[in-house]
Design an enzyme around this catalytic site. Sequence first.
Site, PDB file in Angstrom:
ATOM      1  N   TYR A 128      30.157  76.859  14.212  1.00  0.00           N
ATOM      2  CA  TYR A 128      31.531  76.578  14.619  1.00  0.00           C
ATOM      3  C   TYR A 128      31.780  76.556  16.125  1.00  0.00           C
ATOM      4  CZ  TYR A 128      32.459  76.910   9.697  1.00  0.00           C
ATOM      5  OH  TYR A 128      32.446  76.684   8.339  1.00  0.00           O
ATOM      6  N   PHE A 418      38.740  85.539   4.332  1.00  0.00           N
ATOM      7  CA  PHE A 418      39.538  84.473   3.705  1.00  0.00           C
ATOM      8  C   PHE A 418      38.761  83.168   3.728  1.00  0.00           C
ATOM      9  CE2 PHE A 418      40.730  85.014   8.169  1.00  0.00           C
ATOM     10  CZ  PHE A 418      40.600  83.748   8.684  1.00  0.00           C
TER      11      PHE A 418
END
Length: 418
Positions: A128, A418
């Site tokens: 990322y 999450f």
Amino acid sequence: MTSRDAIDVRPITEAEFADWHRAMNTGFLREPTLSEEILDTRRAQFTPGRSVGAFDDGRCVATFRSFAQELTVVGGATVPADAVTNVTVTPTHRRRGLLTRMMARDLAAAKERGDVVATLIAAEYPIYGRYGFGPATTATEWTVDVPRAGLDPRRAGPEDGGRIDLVDAEDVRKLGPELHERLRRTVAGVVGRDELWWKVTTGAVRFWPTFQEPYYAVYRSAAGEVEGMAAYTADDDWGDAKQPLNTARVKWLTGVTPAAERALWLYLCSIDWVVRVKSGWRAPDDLLPHFLPDPRAAAVTTQADWLWVRILDVVRALRARTYEAAGSLVLEVADRAGLAGGRFRLEASADGTGSCAPTTESADLTLDVAELAVLWLGDESAVRLAALGRVREERAGAARQADALLRTSRRPWCPDVF
């Protein structure tokens, strides 16, 4: 092999929900097919336009979802965030730029909505950074060797006048949200928990085929106020000599006072037959080891990056947080995606408030937007990043000044995945 341009990247429809989940489960190496019952419960997460798939000849081969989130920054304010999750690419379609296309689409939409940052929990470290994300918090798990901890086995409960009670899931859904909001007002890196989160974590809504009901412990102060809560499970492990070897595993533990944290940890270490307590993901400067007479009994099991942040609006991000000292700094922020780059002047006042605006003044520090995210919540040192070549000083001493402004006395922590 289908060409890259022939693969359709777009938001999914409700009719494609099952196929999208099959692709997601495949990417995460889970059983591909979910029951209709589980799929129906997961429709509560479906927001039109924010679940994206890549389709090759009508079959979903990559998945991506985002949702609205609030992130607490240094000082207790919150900013709107674009939370990224469920990111997969099917093994047959790797290295075709599908994640890049999905990410670019989502970040552009988040910028347009006015989100200050994007967030995610990275399964793999190298992915990322190229999209402007940087690891902004660290998580640590301890394993407590209870017999070594030096605790008095005669101890019966908190010594501060408070008490520990075991409660049911319904009580957690009533008491938990307010307690979490109190935590969220004080700890940078904490994210909001909506009603669905509490239903899923207590089993009222089942997102998975199996659910092991935890035990729930609540700490009430001497005044009767709920100041802490923990969810934990325990195994059933006995040795050959009929000695208990059980492990208690903490799913989550919230304490808004040190007294609450201490009481809950000592309770967990006092449960009959439990010889190990695994802490779950905690802040790296958590107080847990030092609640024990022998802190060495709490051994670090895992320590790794946790919450990754991608800044979308430098001005609002730097205005939102507070600062440790007065001073000013001019930052040259590079952003290859063109979403948040530029030169900005940060002014911090003695009262901790800060202002930020674009400027044409000469830069003090030059850094990538991902490195700014690493510094933003106060967990990393600009001096360290400069030594690694990830931040460049344009003025001698600027990195040290950045540390004086940005670093915090307690480390940020995100308790959720999450």
